[in-house]
Write an enzyme that holds these catalytic residues in place. Structure first.
Site, PDB file in Angstrom:
ATOM      1  N   ARG A   1      -6.650  13.738  -9.829  1.00 21.68           N
ATOM      2  CA  ARG A   1      -7.113  13.156  -8.572  1.00 21.68           C
ATOM      3  C   ARG A   1      -6.417  13.810  -7.386  1.00 21.68           C
ATOM      4  O   ARG A   1      -7.031  14.068  -6.355  1.00 21.68           O
ATOM      5  CB  ARG A   1      -6.838  11.653  -8.564  1.00 21.68           C
ATOM      6  CG  ARG A   1      -7.399  10.942  -7.356  1.00 21.68           C
ATOM      7  CD  ARG A   1      -7.253   9.444  -7.438  1.00 21.68           C
ATOM      8  NE  ARG A   1      -5.924   9.018  -7.078  1.00 21.68           N
ATOM      9  CZ  ARG A   1      -5.521   7.744  -7.124  1.00 21.68           C
ATOM     10  NH1 ARG A   1      -6.334   6.800  -7.519  1.00 21.68           N
ATOM     11  NH2 ARG A   1      -4.316   7.425  -6.764  1.00 21.68           N
TER      12      ARG A   1
ATOM     13  N   LYS B   1      -8.754   1.039 -10.990  1.00 25.30           N
ATOM     14  CA  LYS B   1      -9.046  -0.224 -10.296  1.00 25.30           C
ATOM     15  C   LYS B   1     -10.116  -0.033  -9.224  1.00 25.30           C
ATOM     16  O   LYS B   1     -11.007  -0.861  -9.081  1.00 25.30           O
ATOM     17  CB  LYS B   1      -7.772  -0.815  -9.650  1.00 25.30           C
ATOM     18  CG  LYS B   1      -6.663  -1.107 -10.651  1.00 25.30           C
ATOM     19  CD  LYS B   1      -5.502  -1.872 -10.026  1.00 25.30           C
ATOM     20  CE  LYS B   1      -4.783  -1.112  -8.920  1.00 25.30           C
ATOM     21  NZ  LYS B   1      -3.993   0.043  -9.427  1.00 25.30           N
TER      22      LYS B   1
ATOM     23  N   ARG C   1       1.510  -7.367  -5.774  1.00 22.66           N
ATOM     24  CA  ARG C   1       2.331  -6.354  -6.438  1.00 22.66           C
ATOM     25  C   ARG C   1       3.738  -6.866  -6.693  1.00 22.66           C
ATOM     26  O   ARG C   1       4.533  -6.158  -7.309  1.00 22.66           O
ATOM     27  CB  ARG C   1       2.417  -5.109  -5.549  1.00 22.66           C
ATOM     28  CG  ARG C   1       1.498  -3.960  -5.957  1.00 22.66           C
ATOM     29  CD  ARG C   1       1.651  -2.876  -4.907  1.00 22.66           C
ATOM     30  NE  ARG C   1       1.265  -1.555  -5.315  1.00 22.66           N
ATOM     31  CZ  ARG C   1       0.073  -1.028  -5.132  1.00 22.66           C
ATOM     32  NH1 ARG C   1      -0.910  -1.742  -4.617  1.00 22.66           N
ATOM     33  NH2 ARG C   1      -0.155   0.222  -5.457  1.00 22.66           N
TER      34      ARG C   1
ATOM     35  N   ARG D   1      -5.345  12.795  -0.702  1.00 25.31           N
ATOM     36  CA  ARG D   1      -4.598  11.630  -0.227  1.00 25.31           C
ATOM     37  C   ARG D   1      -3.138  12.015  -0.034  1.00 25.31           C
ATOM     38  O   ARG D   1      -2.503  12.550  -0.927  1.00 25.31           O
ATOM     39  CB  ARG D   1      -4.700  10.496  -1.263  1.00 25.31           C
ATOM     40  CG  ARG D   1      -5.378   9.264  -0.710  1.00 25.31           C
ATOM     41  CD  ARG D   1      -5.616   8.262  -1.790  1.00 25.31           C
ATOM     42  NE  ARG D   1      -4.409   7.562  -2.178  1.00 25.31           N
ATOM     43  CZ  ARG D   1      -4.410   6.515  -2.990  1.00 25.31           C
ATOM     44  NH1 ARG D   1      -5.537   6.059  -3.485  1.00 25.31           N
ATOM     45  NH2 ARG D   1      -3.297   5.918  -3.309  1.00 25.31           N
TER      46      ARG D   1
ATOM     47  N   ARG E   1       5.541   5.949  -7.030  1.00 27.78           N
ATOM     48  CA  ARG E   1       4.596   4.826  -7.098  1.00 27.78           C
ATOM     49  C   ARG E   1       4.463   4.278  -8.515  1.00 27.78           C
ATOM     50  O   ARG E   1       4.392   3.068  -8.723  1.00 27.78           O
ATOM     51  CB  ARG E   1       3.224   5.262  -6.581  1.00 27.78           C
ATOM     52  CG  ARG E   1       3.129   5.063  -5.082  1.00 27.78           C
ATOM     53  CD  ARG E   1       2.032   5.856  -4.435  1.00 27.78           C
ATOM     54  NE  ARG E   1       0.752   5.709  -5.048  1.00 27.78           N
ATOM     55  CZ  ARG E   1      -0.176   6.664  -5.060  1.00 27.78           C
ATOM     56  NH1 ARG E   1       0.069   7.819  -4.487  1.00 27.78           N
ATOM     57  NH2 ARG E   1      -1.329   6.451  -5.628  1.00 27.78           N
TER      58      ARG E   1
HETATM   59  P1  ADP Z   1      -2.260   3.140  -6.040  1.00 29.36           P
HETATM   60  O1  ADP Z   1      -2.677   1.921  -6.828  1.00 29.36           O
HETATM   61  O2  ADP Z   1      -3.025   4.350  -6.375  1.00 29.36           O
HETATM   62  O3  ADP Z   1      -0.777   3.378  -6.021  1.00 29.36           O
HETATM   63  P2  ADP Z   1      -2.948   1.750  -3.547  1.00 29.36           P
HETATM   64  O4  ADP Z   1      -4.053   2.290  -2.762  1.00 29.36           O
HETATM   65  O5  ADP Z   1      -3.148   0.458  -4.244  1.00 29.36           O
HETATM   66  O6  ADP Z   1      -2.590   2.923  -4.533  1.00 29.36           O
HETATM   67  O7  ADP Z   1      -1.636   1.607  -2.653  1.00 29.36           O
HETATM   68  C1  ADP Z   1      -1.146   2.683  -1.889  1.00 29.36           C
HETATM   69  C2  ADP Z   1       0.189   2.313  -1.259  1.00 29.36           C
HETATM   70  O8  ADP Z   1       0.013   1.192  -0.357  1.00 29.36           O
HETATM   71  C3  ADP Z   1       1.280   1.855  -2.213  1.00 29.36           C
HETATM   72  O9  ADP Z   1       1.974   2.956  -2.767  1.00 29.36           O
HETATM   73  C4  ADP Z   1       2.160   1.014  -1.280  1.00 29.36           C
HETATM   74  O10 ADP Z   1       2.949   1.831  -0.455  1.00 29.36           O
HETATM   75  C5  ADP Z   1       1.157   0.337  -0.387  1.00 29.36           C
HETATM   76  N1  ADP Z   1       0.709  -0.975  -0.924  1.00 29.36           N
HETATM   77  C6  ADP Z   1      -0.549  -1.271  -1.347  1.00 29.36           C
HETATM   78  N2  ADP Z   1      -0.623  -2.548  -1.752  1.00 29.36           N
HETATM   79  C7  ADP Z   1       0.616  -3.077  -1.613  1.00 29.36           C
HETATM   80  C8  ADP Z   1       1.180  -4.348  -1.884  1.00 29.36           C
HETATM   81  N3  ADP Z   1       0.447  -5.342  -2.415  1.00 29.36           N
HETATM   82  N4  ADP Z   1       2.499  -4.538  -1.613  1.00 29.36           N
HETATM   83  C9  ADP Z   1       3.234  -3.554  -1.081  1.00 29.36           C
HETATM   84  N5  ADP Z   1       2.775  -2.315  -0.814  1.00 29.36           N
HETATM   85  C10 ADP Z   1       1.480  -2.067  -1.075  1.00 29.36           C
END
Ligand code: ADP
Length: 191
Positions: free
Chosen positions: A128, A14, A89, A134, A145
């Site tokens: 990654r 993404k 999400r 990270r 996740r």
């Molecule tokens: P990835 O898609 O690689 O898991 P992101 O960068 O999108 O990583 O998100 C990292 C973390 O941020 C998630 O694991 C969660 O803890 C939090 N997060 C991100 N977006 C949301 C969301 N829309 N709702 C709840 N938590 C979120």
């Protein structure tokens, strides 16, 4: 306006594809994950609140996430459109986003789902993890996740399918080829 939700599991690409889309279509990229990480590195109040949640690979509560996202959207009153990456999400987030956009006379125009099998995701994320540093990329948290995606986030898809907004794109293959598939889906909407 062109408002796109880019949807897919962690490691689906993404972030990479968002960068290309914002460039090609002049959109604003809104990644809730990036926003949270920014708050954490700046040690803001919000950052303190969510730090452990991110470290554990859990979802941040909807109310916090929605408020932060809406605040960020409101910073760009003249945007040509947005790419929402990592948001919504949960169905509650999707409903809140629809209501918020409706209040501005806008809507989500399309949901592009990057479809990548779970096994491929795990392989990519392992690569990654070795290079990104990270903090939430350690193996156990990563599985959490992925689990959050397949147990909670996936339910957002039927919400948008009911609105006939979902286009599924095969997210496995060359990055350029996947971009081309995305462009082919978006172009008819910007004609
Ligand atoms: P990835 O898609 O690689 O898991 P992101 O960068 O999108 O990583 O998100 C990292 C973390 O941020 C998630 O694991 C969660 O803890 C939090 N997060 C991100 N977006 C949301 C969301 N829309 N709702 C709840 N938590 C979120």
């Amino acid at each position: 306006m062109l408002n796109i939700v880019l949807f897919g599991p962690p490691g689906a690409g993404k972030g990479t594809q968002s960068e290309r889309l914002i460039e090609k279509y002049g959109l604003i990229h809104l990644s809730t994950g990036d926003m949270f990480r920014m708050h954490i590195s700046n040690d803001t109040e919000l950052g303190k609140q969510v730090k452990q949640i991110l470290a554990d690979g859990m979802l941040v509560p909807d109310s916090i996430t929605i408020d932060m996202l809406e605040e960020e959207v409101s910073q760009h009153p003249n945007a040509k459109g947005f790419i929402f990456d990592g948001f919504p999400r949960t169905v509650a987030q999707a409903e809140a986003l629809d209501a918020y956009l409706a209040g501005k006379g806008q809507q989500i125009d399309m949901v592009l789902q990057l479809d990548v099998p779970e096994e491929t995701i795990k392989e990519r994320i392992e690569l990654r993890r070795q290079s990104s540093g990270r903090a939430d990329d350690d193996a156990e948290k990563l599985l959490k996740r992925i689990d959050e995606y397949f147990s909670k986030t996936i339910h957002v898809l039927p919400y948008y399918k009911d609105q006939q907004k979902v286009t599924t794109i095969n997210g496995v293959g060359e990055i350029d080829a996947i971009s081309d598939l995305l462009y082919a889906s978006i172009d008819p909407h910007v004609a």
